[in-house]
Structures are given as C-alpha cells and as structure tokens.
Design a protein around this motif. Structure first.
Motif, PDB file in Angstrom:
ATOM      1  N   GLU A   1       0.824  -1.210   0.000  1.00 23.82           N
ATOM      2  CA  GLU A   1       0.000   0.000   0.000  1.00 23.82           C
ATOM      3  C   GLU A   1       0.855   1.255   0.000  1.00 23.82           C
TER       4      GLU A   1
ATOM      5  N   GLU B   1       2.568   1.646  -3.442  1.00 29.47           N
ATOM      6  CA  GLU B   1       1.543   2.074  -4.395  1.00 29.47           C
ATOM      7  C   GLU B   1       1.305   3.579  -4.332  1.00 29.47           C
TER       8      GLU B   1
ATOM      9  N   LYS C   1      -1.830  -1.573 -13.397  1.00 29.90           N
ATOM     10  CA  LYS C   1      -3.222  -1.936 -13.100  1.00 29.90           C
ATOM     11  C   LYS C   1      -4.003  -2.183 -14.390  1.00 29.90           C
TER      12      LYS C   1
ATOM     13  N   SER D   1      -5.286  -3.551  -7.034  1.00 27.77           N
ATOM     14  CA  SER D   1      -4.298  -3.141  -6.037  1.00 27.77           C
ATOM     15  C   SER D   1      -2.934  -3.687  -6.415  1.00 27.77           C
TER      16      SER D   1
END
Length: 265
Positions: free
Chosen positions: A200, A203, A227, A234
């Motif tokens: 996360e 990203e 993506k 994700s």
C-alpha cells in the motif's frame, strides 16, 4: 511517466551468481531524475543484490552499471558522494551520541564539521528529537534510530537516495512527514529507490514501480499502467499475479484453524 534527459542510472544485462545460484539473470534498467522507484519483489528475487551492486558493496557481477555517468567497473568512488542509503537493518554506532554520529557521517561526505553539526541539529529538530541530540544512540527507540538514519542519508543532499523499509518503526505523524519529504525531493529532481514489502505504501509513494522476480524484471511502469495491463485493482493483487503466489488465503485459513484447535484427549 515523465522522463527528463539522460538516465541517471543505466543498467545493462546485469547478471550475478553466488556460487551455483544465479541471482540476477540479465537486468536492464534506465532510471531518470525525479523518479520515485518502488522496487519490489519476493524474498530472494535479487532486489538487495541489485541495490548493493549500485552502492558498490558487491562485486563479481557481469554486465554494465553506470550511475551519474560513472561506470562502476572503473572503481570510481566519486559517485558515492552523491548517493544516500538507509538499509533495512540499521548499522549504526550506537555508543556515540546523535551529534557525534551525524557530524562524523557529514564529514565522511565532505561537509565541514561545524556545518554538518548545525544542519544535523536542525534536522533533528524537524523530526522532534532535538532534545536527545547529545544522548547516546543506544538509548533510542527503534523509531528514533530510524530518524537518525534518515537524517544521515540526507545530510549531504544526495542526488540518489536508496531506501530499504525506511518507515520501519516510525509513528504515524513521522510517516506523513517522510512521505512528503520524498515527494518534495523528487519534485526537485532527486531520484529515489524505495524498497518495501508494504504494498500500500509503495503504491501511494511511487511514480514508477519495478517488480523483480527470479532475477529478472517482471513488471515496470506506473501503478496505473500496471493496473490497466494486469486488470487488478491493487498493487498487492498485481504482485501476487505476477509472482504466481495465490495461496495466501488457504495458508491463512489453515493457520487460523490450527490456532483454534482444542487439545485432543
């Protein structure tokens, strides 16, 4: 993805063996000013080896590596004055005070002692730990030591920054500060290699993500590009798809079931 000028890092056909184990199998990369590279991959993929080669800590590779126009095979030390590094496991002289350690690091990079001292104390203040500047680092918490390592890596205003799990141990406010520091440095043309297992964070921070798998580049692009290409929502899902790991739910289920087992008579 914005590209500005010539590559600041140029890697061609990089291969590395440790004994009979082939760790890197022909890595090719061009990295440019102002990019925040999220450098990810499973354990053993070759991430640390690549970074250590770029830092000049590992030799015996084949292929070519150029950083800031310097070919590493020429054993030039000049480029090292322009890079900073925060390792995953901090190797720090914790019998020293923060003042002694940071001024020592500053002088290693060519700063005058007084200038290094003044800048280090100011940066400690921005992290809210100026009151322990003259305290032995051995008494610091993990988060405080991490802040000292981050300051040490940035003290000489490097052009390239290598960070391995840099947010480890930091409180929520410090995490926000470090994220913003990295964003502002990149906007000024600094190049940042950011390695983490927390998908996360990678990203959100990175404007380019490079996934290394089994010693080769398996994916390279912005999060949006990856993506769209992999039809996942994700980075964690993209990571699992490209590395072939889809057993996390089954393993977790078995683990929880084992935890909840009652003793059998």
């Amino acid at each position: 993805m914005e590209i500005d000028g010539e590559p600041i890092i140029k890697i061609r056909d990089l291969k590395m063996n440790f004994g009979s184990k082939e760790v890197l199998k022909g890595v090719n990369l061009d990295v440019y000013k102002g990019q925040i590279i999220g450098y990810i991959g499973p354990n053993g993929a070759g991430k640390s080896t690549t970074v250590k080669i770029m830092l000049g800590l590992v030799e015996g590779y084949t292929g070519s590596v150029q950083i800031l126009g310097h070919d590493l095979s020429a054993s030039s030390m000049e480029y090292k004055k322009k890079i900073g590094y925060v390792p995953e496991t901090a190797e720090i002289y914790d019998n020293l005070s923060a003042r002694e350690y940071l001024t020592f690091i500053g002088e290693l990079y060519g700063l005058e002692q007084e200038a290094a001292d003044e800048k280090a104390e100011k940066l400690m203040g921005y992290f809210g730990i100026e009151d322990v500047y003259d305290t032995r680092i051995s008494s610091f918490s993990k988060g405080m030591k991490q802040k000292v390592m981050l300051i040490a890596s940035l003290l000489h205003d490097p052009d390239i920054l290598f960070l391995d799990e840099p947010l480890s141990g930091l409180d929520a406010n410090s995490v926000m500060i470090v994220k913003e520091i990295l964003s502002q440095l990149a906007a000024q043309g600094k190049t940042i290699f950011y390695s983490s297992h927390i998908m996360e964070v990678v990203e959100k921070i990175s404007n380019r993500i490079i996934l290394l798998h089994e010693g080769q580049v398996a994916a390279d692009g912005s999060f949006e590009e990856l993506k769209d290409k992999n039809l996942e929502s994700s980075l964690e899902e993209i990571f699992n798809q490209l590395t072939g790991f889809g057993e996390h739910e089954a393993i977790a289920g078995n683990f929880v079931a084992a935890v909840q087992e009652r003793d059998r008579v």
